[in-house]
Each structure stands twice: as structure tokens, then as C-alpha cells.
Design a protein around this motif. Structure first.
Motif, PDB file in Angstrom:
ATOM      1  N   ALA A  31       0.832  -1.203   0.000  1.00 12.40           N
ATOM      2  CA  ALA A  31       0.000   0.000   0.000  1.00 12.40           C
ATOM      3  C   ALA A  31       0.866   1.252   0.000  1.00 12.40           C
ATOM      4  CB  ALA A  31      -0.942  -0.010   1.200  1.00 12.40           C
ATOM      5  N   THR A  32       1.930   1.244   0.788  1.00 14.51           N
ATOM      6  CA  THR A  32       2.846   2.392   0.830  1.00 14.51           C
ATOM      7  C   THR A  32       3.484   2.627  -0.533  1.00 14.51           C
ATOM      8  OG1 THR A  32       3.315   1.982   3.163  1.00 14.51           O
ATOM      9  CG2 THR A  32       4.918   3.318   1.947  1.00 14.51           C
ATOM     10  N   GLU A  33       3.920   1.548  -1.179  1.00  8.46           N
ATOM     11  CA  GLU A  33       4.537   1.681  -2.498  1.00  8.46           C
ATOM     12  C   GLU A  33       3.523   2.180  -3.529  1.00  8.46           C
ATOM     13  OE1 GLU A  33       7.961  -1.776  -2.123  1.00  8.46           O
ATOM     14  OE2 GLU A  33       5.930  -2.350  -2.692  1.00  8.46           O
ATOM     15  N   ARG A  34       2.303   1.713  -3.468  1.00  7.25           N
ATOM     16  CA  ARG A  34       1.282   2.186  -4.418  1.00  7.25           C
ATOM     17  C   ARG A  34       1.007   3.681  -4.234  1.00  7.25           C
ATOM     18  NH1 ARG A  34      -0.784  -2.949  -3.303  1.00  7.25           N
ATOM     19  NH2 ARG A  34      -2.339  -2.140  -1.841  1.00  7.25           N
ATOM     20  N   THR A  35       1.099   4.164  -2.990  1.00  5.95           N
ATOM     21  CA  THR A  35       0.901   5.596  -2.732  1.00  5.95           C
ATOM     22  C   THR A  35       1.997   6.407  -3.389  1.00  5.95           C
ATOM     23  OG1 THR A  35      -0.271   5.195  -0.667  1.00  5.95           O
ATOM     24  CG2 THR A  35       0.739   7.358  -0.929  1.00  5.95           C
ATOM     25  N   TRP A  36       3.266   6.030  -3.179  1.00  7.89           N
ATOM     26  CA  TRP A  36       4.317   6.838  -3.791  1.00  7.89           C
ATOM     27  C   TRP A  36       4.358   6.661  -5.302  1.00  7.89           C
ATOM     28  CZ3 TRP A  36       8.037   4.286  -6.417  1.00  7.89           C
ATOM     29  CH2 TRP A  36       8.570   3.086  -5.936  1.00  7.89           C
ATOM     30  N   ALA A  38       1.714   6.513  -7.219  1.00  8.13           N
ATOM     31  CA  ALA A  38       0.710   7.470  -7.714  1.00  8.13           C
ATOM     32  C   ALA A  38       1.242   8.896  -7.657  1.00  8.13           C
ATOM     33  CB  ALA A  38      -0.575   7.347  -6.893  1.00  8.13           C
ATOM     34  N   GLU A  39       1.919   9.239  -6.553  1.00  8.16           N
ATOM     35  CA  GLU A  39       2.473  10.589  -6.411  1.00  8.16           C
ATOM     36  C   GLU A  39       3.538  10.867  -7.464  1.00  8.16           C
ATOM     37  OE1 GLU A  39       3.862  10.478  -2.390  1.00  8.16           O
ATOM     38  OE2 GLU A  39       1.853  10.700  -1.544  1.00  8.16           O
TER      39      GLU A  39
END
Length: 121
Positions: A31-36, A38-39
Motif C-alpha cells: 500500500a505504501t509503495e502504491r501511494t508513492w 501514484a504521487e
């Protein structure tokens, strides 16, 4: 590629600089990797960030296996990118009797339609 006295292992991977199929990203990214992802995709769309994550993890595993003799799987490595072309992957491998946790550093480049990652420990 390097002196054995300086590094225990080196791993290199190259991938086409194209987006991953959506089903693959769900299997490899936290989830953390998917957030960055997207950013960074919004800020620099010219980089195939999802494929870069895949490429980094492949290079990390090519570094990990010769030293530890195990494979932590894609979810066993959590990648952090710096503001340039470097990364650190925290690898947690519970595939053997005892859990092993270590960091693997590396660098990446996108050029001529390819993503190339090198990792070392």
C-alpha cells in the motif's frame, strides 16, 4: 562489476520502460509503495514507475539469493526511493527457520526505452 571484498552480491535487472499490466502491480506492491507510485506518476509521467518498482525488486532479489539462498517474494521487499536515482529496499525474508531482515541499496536509470536497476549488499 566490483571487488568481492567490497560487496557480498550485486544484482542487475533491465525492463522495458512501459507500464505493468494492472494485475501485476497488485501482486508486487505494498500500500505504501502504491501511494508513492501514484504521487511520482503524477509529478513525472515520463517514468514508468510501476515497472521501475518491478525492476528494482528483481535486482534486489538477484542480490539477495546468492547471499541468503532464499527468495522473500515481491511483498518481502519494501522499496523507498530518494529524490534522485537511488533506492533502498528493506527485505524481510521469513522463508527459512529464522526471519532475516536487511537493507539492500541501489540505483536506477531510464534511457533508450529501458529501465535498468543495480542493487548491492
Amino acid at each position: 562489476l566490483g571487488e568481492a571484498s567490497r560487496w557480498r552480491a550485486l544484482g542487475v535487472d533491465a525492463e522495458p520502460a512501459d507500464a505493468l499490466p494492472p494485475t501485476v502491480l497488485a501482486r508486487i506492491a505494498s500500500a505504501t509503495e502504491r501511494t508513492w507510485l501514484a504521487e511520482r506518476s503524477a509529478a513525472r509521467p515520463e517514468v514508468a514507475w510501476d515497472r521501475l518498482l518491478f525492476c528494482i525488486k528483481e535486482a534486489v532479489f538477484k542480490t539477495w539469493f546468492p547471499v541468503h539462498g532464499t527468495s522473500p517474494g515481491f511483498r518481502g521487499a519494501e522499496v523507498r526511493l530518494d529524490d534522485g536515482d537511488g533506492f533502498v529496499a528493506t527485505v524481510t525474508d521469513g522463508s527459512s527457520a529464522s526471519v532475516v531482515r536487511a537493507e539492500v541499496a541501489g540505483r536506477w536509470v531510464q534511457a533508450r526505452g529501458l529501465l535498468v536497476c543495480a542493487a548491492w549488499s
